[in-house]
Design a protein around this motif. Sequence first.
Motif, mmCIF file in Angstrom:
data_model
loop_
_atom_site.group_PDB
_atom_site.id
_atom_site.type_symbol
_atom_site.label_atom_id
_atom_site.label_comp_id
_atom_site.label_asym_id
_atom_site.label_seq_id
_atom_site.Cartn_x
_atom_site.Cartn_y
_atom_site.Cartn_z
ATOM 1 N N GLY A 187 0.799 -1.216 0.000
ATOM 2 C CA GLY A 187 0.000 0.000 0.000
ATOM 3 C C GLY A 187 0.830 1.264 0.000
ATOM 4 N N PHE A 188 1.883 1.283 0.798
ATOM 5 C CA PHE A 188 2.725 2.480 0.840
ATOM 6 C C PHE A 188 3.584 2.618 -0.416
ATOM 7 N N THR A 189 3.860 1.505 -1.093
ATOM 8 C CA THR A 189 4.527 1.593 -2.395
ATOM 9 C C THR A 189 3.613 2.285 -3.403
ATOM 10 N N ILE A 190 2.347 1.886 -3.437
ATOM 11 C CA ILE A 190 1.372 2.534 -4.332
ATOM 12 C C ILE A 190 1.192 3.995 -3.949
ATOM 13 N N THR A 191 1.137 4.268 -2.647
ATOM 14 C CA THR A 191 0.996 5.648 -2.181
ATOM 15 C C THR A 191 2.205 6.490 -2.595
ATOM 16 N N THR A 192 3.388 5.906 -2.529
ATOM 17 C CA THR A 192 4.596 6.609 -2.956
ATOM 18 C C THR A 192 4.540 6.939 -4.439
ATOM 19 N N LEU A 193 4.099 5.986 -5.259
ATOM 20 C CA LEU A 193 3.991 6.229 -6.701
ATOM 21 C C LEU A 193 2.964 7.319 -6.994
ATOM 22 N N TYR A 194 1.843 7.301 -6.252
ATOM 23 C CA TYR A 194 0.830 8.345 -6.416
ATOM 24 C C TYR A 194 1.406 9.709 -6.040
ATOM 25 N N ALA A 195 2.113 9.769 -4.916
ATOM 26 C CA ALA A 195 2.722 11.029 -4.471
ATOM 27 C C ALA A 195 3.788 11.496 -5.454
ATOM 28 N N LEU A 196 4.506 10.550 -6.048
ATOM 29 C CA LEU A 196 5.555 10.894 -7.011
ATOM 30 C C LEU A 196 4.951 11.503 -8.278
ATOM 31 N N ILE A 197 3.819 10.950 -8.720
ATOM 32 C CA ILE A 197 3.129 11.501 -9.890
ATOM 33 C C ILE A 197 2.633 12.918 -9.604
ATOM 34 N N LEU A 198 2.061 13.112 -8.419
ATOM 35 C CA LEU A 198 1.585 14.446 -8.046
ATOM 36 C C LEU A 198 2.738 15.446 -8.032
ATOM 37 N N TYR A 199 3.864 15.025 -7.448
ATOM 38 C CA TYR A 199 5.006 15.941 -7.350
ATOM 39 C C TYR A 199 5.627 16.213 -8.712
ATOM 40 N N ALA A 200 5.605 15.211 -9.599
ATOM 41 C CA ALA A 200 6.154 15.411 -10.942
ATOM 42 C C ALA A 200 5.323 16.411 -11.738
ATOM 43 N N GLN A 201 4.003 16.442 -11.462
ATOM 44 C CA GLN A 201 3.118 17.368 -12.170
ATOM 45 C C GLN A 201 3.258 18.798 -11.662
ATOM 46 N N ARG A 202 3.435 18.923 -10.358
ATOM 47 C CA ARG A 202 3.593 20.280 -9.800
ATOM 48 C C ARG A 202 4.385 20.191 -8.501
#
Length: 202
Positions: free
Chosen positions: A156-171
Amino acid sequence: MGLVMYFGQIHDSPTSDEPPHILSGYVFLRYGDNYIDTEHPLFAKSLAAVPLLIASPKIDLTEDNFTRQKYNVSVSAMFTFSQHFLNYQGNSPEQILFLTRLPMLLLTLFFGIVIFLLGSKLFGKATGALATFLYATEPIVLANGPLVNTDIAAMGFTITTLYALILYAQRQSPKRLAFLTLAFTAAILSKYSTFFLFAIVI
């Protein structure tokens, strides 16, 4: 999903890994020691053991079993005396299992929200809903979600990290960086095998 997990585990005996994880998290939170189960990081185990700080099950760390483990780590002994902890001096195994499995169940539900947000972010809300449905009906997740183990937390935290990484890459923003840092840290502290995330995040 929550109801299925709750009623699916409420009368289950502990799995082989749960007693060491439970005892390890409890001893760390209450006494600050980390020698019971050094095979896995502390975060998921400690999170599960938080309700035990209120219930205060009995334990005597001056017993030979515990002192021997502190200076001579033995995996087989760890399993034996951690199982003994569940009913040590009148401790209720049912209460200990219920209290420690509850945070894990809630954490598994939280990851369902993350999967919906991630799916919606990438492919739209319909896809996010479908991904959440598949997650919520996956037998492996339903069976392992409420158990005091490190696998679901790491996933779950791996998926959460990927989600957070996508958000940070966008802005890039301080809030998104903080979210990424927290998710990444939680993943690393849940299971040693999540070390591969370093390469992805970098």
